[in-house]
Design an enzyme around this catalytic site. Structure first.
Site, PDB file in Angstrom:
ATOM      1  N   TYR A  18      46.247  27.982  47.961  1.00  0.00           N
ATOM      2  CA  TYR A  18      46.001  29.246  48.379  1.00  0.00           C
ATOM      3  C   TYR A  18      47.691  29.552  48.768  1.00  0.00           C
ATOM      4  O   TYR A  18      48.572  28.779  48.911  1.00  0.00           O
ATOM      5  CB  TYR A  18      45.337  29.410  49.657  1.00  0.00           C
ATOM      6  CG  TYR A  18      44.844  30.956  49.581  1.00  0.00           C
ATOM      7  CD1 TYR A  18      44.280  31.544  48.754  1.00  0.00           C
ATOM      8  CD2 TYR A  18      45.110  31.416  51.103  1.00  0.00           C
ATOM      9  CE1 TYR A  18      44.102  32.967  48.972  1.00  0.00           C
ATOM     10  CE2 TYR A  18      44.637  32.781  51.236  1.00  0.00           C
ATOM     11  CZ  TYR A  18      44.225  33.491  50.150  1.00  0.00           C
ATOM     12  OH  TYR A  18      43.902  34.845  50.327  1.00  0.00           O
ATOM     13  N   ASP A 141      26.086  36.522  32.151  1.00  0.00           N
ATOM     14  CA  ASP A 141      24.946  36.575  31.814  1.00  0.00           C
ATOM     15  C   ASP A 141      24.091  35.372  32.576  1.00  0.00           C
ATOM     16  O   ASP A 141      25.178  34.401  32.717  1.00  0.00           O
ATOM     17  CB  ASP A 141      24.556  36.541  30.303  1.00  0.00           C
ATOM     18  CG  ASP A 141      23.163  36.738  29.753  1.00  0.00           C
ATOM     19  OD1 ASP A 141      22.567  37.216  30.584  1.00  0.00           O
ATOM     20  OD2 ASP A 141      23.106  36.727  28.586  1.00  0.00           O
ATOM     21  N   GLY A 210      41.365  39.156  42.196  1.00  0.00           N
ATOM     22  CA  GLY A 210      40.741  37.615  42.078  1.00  0.00           C
ATOM     23  C   GLY A 210      41.261  37.079  40.751  1.00  0.00           C
ATOM     24  O   GLY A 210      41.216  37.757  39.881  1.00  0.00           O
TER      25      GLY A 210
HETATM   26  N1  LIG Z   1      43.018  39.921  46.854  1.00  0.00           N
HETATM   27  C1  LIG Z   1      42.332  40.001  47.910  1.00  0.00           C
HETATM   28  O1  LIG Z   1      42.643  40.629  49.023  1.00  0.00           O
HETATM   29  C2  LIG Z   1      40.864  39.264  47.839  1.00  0.00           C
HETATM   30  C3  LIG Z   1      40.021  39.441  49.148  1.00  0.00           C
HETATM   31  C4  LIG Z   1      38.805  39.109  48.953  1.00  0.00           C
HETATM   32  C5  LIG Z   1      38.526  38.222  47.864  1.00  0.00           C
HETATM   33  N2  LIG Z   1      39.449  37.852  47.120  1.00  0.00           N
HETATM   34  C6  LIG Z   1      38.950  37.164  45.819  1.00  0.00           C
HETATM   35  O2  LIG Z   1      38.149  37.757  45.070  1.00  0.00           O
HETATM   36  C7  LIG Z   1      37.086  36.703  44.495  1.00  0.00           C
HETATM   37  C8  LIG Z   1      35.744  36.898  44.977  1.00  0.00           C
HETATM   38  O3  LIG Z   1      35.701  36.582  46.158  1.00  0.00           O
HETATM   39  P1  LIG Z   1      34.159  36.880  46.904  1.00  0.00           P
HETATM   40  O4  LIG Z   1      34.296  36.490  48.343  1.00  0.00           O
HETATM   41  O5  LIG Z   1      33.677  38.264  46.740  1.00  0.00           O
HETATM   42  O6  LIG Z   1      33.397  35.521  46.261  1.00  0.00           O
HETATM   43  P2  LIG Z   1      31.900  35.430  46.182  1.00  0.00           P
HETATM   44  O7  LIG Z   1      31.052  35.923  46.803  1.00  0.00           O
HETATM   45  O8  LIG Z   1      31.643  33.960  46.406  1.00  0.00           O
HETATM   46  O9  LIG Z   1      31.598  35.652  44.639  1.00  0.00           O
HETATM   47  C9  LIG Z   1      32.419  34.715  43.597  1.00  0.00           C
HETATM   48  C10 LIG Z   1      32.175  35.700  42.042  1.00  0.00           C
HETATM   49  O10 LIG Z   1      33.171  34.991  41.224  1.00  0.00           O
HETATM   50  C11 LIG Z   1      32.161  34.845  39.941  1.00  0.00           C
HETATM   51  N3  LIG Z   1      32.815  33.693  39.210  1.00  0.00           N
HETATM   52  C12 LIG Z   1      32.750  32.382  39.589  1.00  0.00           C
HETATM   53  N4  LIG Z   1      33.415  31.790  38.803  1.00  0.00           N
HETATM   54  C13 LIG Z   1      33.635  32.590  37.663  1.00  0.00           C
HETATM   55  C14 LIG Z   1      34.446  32.407  36.515  1.00  0.00           C
HETATM   56  N5  LIG Z   1      34.767  31.315  35.828  1.00  0.00           N
HETATM   57  N6  LIG Z   1      34.120  33.408  35.345  1.00  0.00           N
HETATM   58  C15 LIG Z   1      33.696  34.381  35.850  1.00  0.00           C
HETATM   59  N7  LIG Z   1      33.088  34.954  37.134  1.00  0.00           N
HETATM   60  C16 LIG Z   1      33.335  33.815  37.904  1.00  0.00           C
HETATM   61  C17 LIG Z   1      30.647  34.630  40.396  1.00  0.00           C
HETATM   62  O11 LIG Z   1      29.998  35.101  39.420  1.00  0.00           O
HETATM   63  P3  LIG Z   1      28.561  34.177  38.947  1.00  0.00           P
HETATM   64  O12 LIG Z   1      27.457  34.885  39.823  1.00  0.00           O
HETATM   65  O13 LIG Z   1      28.537  34.591  37.593  1.00  0.00           O
HETATM   66  O14 LIG Z   1      29.053  32.731  39.092  1.00  0.00           O
HETATM   67  C18 LIG Z   1      30.858  35.608  41.594  1.00  0.00           C
HETATM   68  O15 LIG Z   1      30.502  36.996  41.281  1.00  0.00           O
HETATM   69  C19 LIG Z   1      37.857  35.453  45.016  1.00  0.00           C
HETATM   70  O16 LIG Z   1      38.894  34.897  43.976  1.00  0.00           O
HETATM   71  C20 LIG Z   1      38.716  35.773  46.267  1.00  0.00           C
HETATM   72  O17 LIG Z   1      39.712  34.717  46.467  1.00  0.00           O
HETATM   73  C21 LIG Z   1      40.726  38.310  47.009  1.00  0.00           C
END
Ligand SMILES: NC(=O)c1ccc[n+]([C@@H]2O[C@H](COP(=O)([O-])OP(=O)(O)OC[C@H]3O[C@@H](n4cnc5c(N)ncnc54)[C@H](OP(=O)(O)O)[C@@H]3O)[C@@H](O)[C@H]2O)c1
Length: 299
Positions: A18, A141, A210
């Protein structure tokens, strides 16, 4: 501490990949909710009994107790549901900023997002619905797709599509009924991001927050030359640090989000609560694909 989620960034921090890494030894977890038990004699803004979340990342929230500075905490109303408070500081704040800070959208305008079932995606759906924006939600999907579609629609999603549907010519029919999106929110990268870009309006913006697919974002040259698409990034930790001194914007955002929670317009993401002692099971479950459920450690 009362409850703390396991987010993908927490896993990346443990993996050492990270953008911010604590000095070791360290406690994991960057988000959570707790109650103030005691305050020092110079503390002015908090009292014992206050319910608080963390103002910044890096504190280490997977624990029962912590001694922290007053500035590290933000008070939240004690009557909002515990799981909403535990998951308020990162994902809803990210969704809020991305909906407000990049494009000026009016009610009726549309936006598109991938990983729409993520914690951030679920917050985007609900905040956009409250603001009157139409959402096009892209998910991967899966065998129980209809169940997921129903869940997202119940949150306020207007359209839910799979990555495959996004590439079909029938997408043109959708844009006879609703305006093309001016904003795309990219949680995935790779092909998924490129496909969303193709559907953006001229001069629209794609915000990458992300990189779940661990693939770079490829921008078609035509999107830049002929459509003047803007390609941006967002990191909520950076935003919070930039706004740490002047708390006005931060307080407004938390107040707006808490009002939506109280009004029943912003629910916590689908969660599974696990006692802190079961952290190993929770960590493993948090890394499983297609679960659409956030693991929450409860103390
Ligand atoms: N930049 C920022 O400020 C910020 C803030 C918050 C979060 N984030 C980032 O946003 C992302 C999501 O965070 P979250 O807490 O919302 O996560 P989360 O609730 O754990 O959800 C993860 C998501 O990623 C999808 N996913 C996992 N592997 C994947 C792949 N190989 N290809 C496509 N989709 C995939 C999952 O879909 P499936 O159901 O299809 O597995 C799910 O929709 C993370 O990368 C996190 O670090 C960034």
């Amino acid at each position: 501490m009362l409850a703390a989620p396991i987010n993908p960034a927490d896993i990346n921090m443990v993996q050492g990949t990270y953008a911010i890494l604590p000095d070791l030894p360290a406690v994991g977890g960057n988000e959570g909710v707790g109650d103030v038990l005691e305050v020092g004699s110079n503390v002015a803004s908090l009292r014992p009994g206050d319910r608080v979340i963390l103002a910044d990342a890096g504190l280490g929230t997977w624990r029962t107790e912590a001694v922290v500075s007053e500035e590290a905490l933000l008070r939240v109303p004690a009557d909002i549901p515990l799981l909403c408070a535990a998951t308020l500081g990162v994902n809803p704040c990210t969704a809020y900023r991305m909906l407000h800070d990049f494009e000026v959208l009016e009610p009726g305008d549309s936006l598109i997002q991938n990983a729409a079932n993520s914690g951030v995606g679920q917050a985007v759906i609900q905040l956009a619905a409250a603001l009157g924006f139409q959402t096009i939600n892209v998910v991967r999907d899966r065998p129980n797709l209809q169940e997921l579609v129903n869940r997202l629609k119940a949150l306020g999603a207007d359209h839910v599509l799979t990555e495959e549907m996004l590439r079909k010519p029938e997408m043109k029919d959708l844009f006879k009924r609703i305006p093309r999106p001016r904003l795309a929110l990219n949680c995935v990268g790779g092909k998924s991001a490129t496909e969303m870009l193709r559907h953006l309006q001229s001069a629209g913006t794609m915000v990458t927050y992300g990189g779940m697919a661990k693939q770079p974002v490829t921008v078609p040259v035509s999107s830049l030359i002929f459509k003047d698409i803007k390609v941006r990034g967002f990191w909520v930790t950076q935003w919070k640090r930039a706004n740490a001194q002047n708390k006005e914007e931060m307080n407004k955002m938390i107040l707006d989000l808490c009002r939506l929670i109280s009004a029943g317009k912003l629910a916590a993401p689908a969660c599974l609560e696990r006692p802190l002692e079961d952290y190993k099971v929770a960590l493993e479950a948090s890394m499983k694909p297609y679960s659409s459920t956030k693991q929450i450690l409860t103390m």
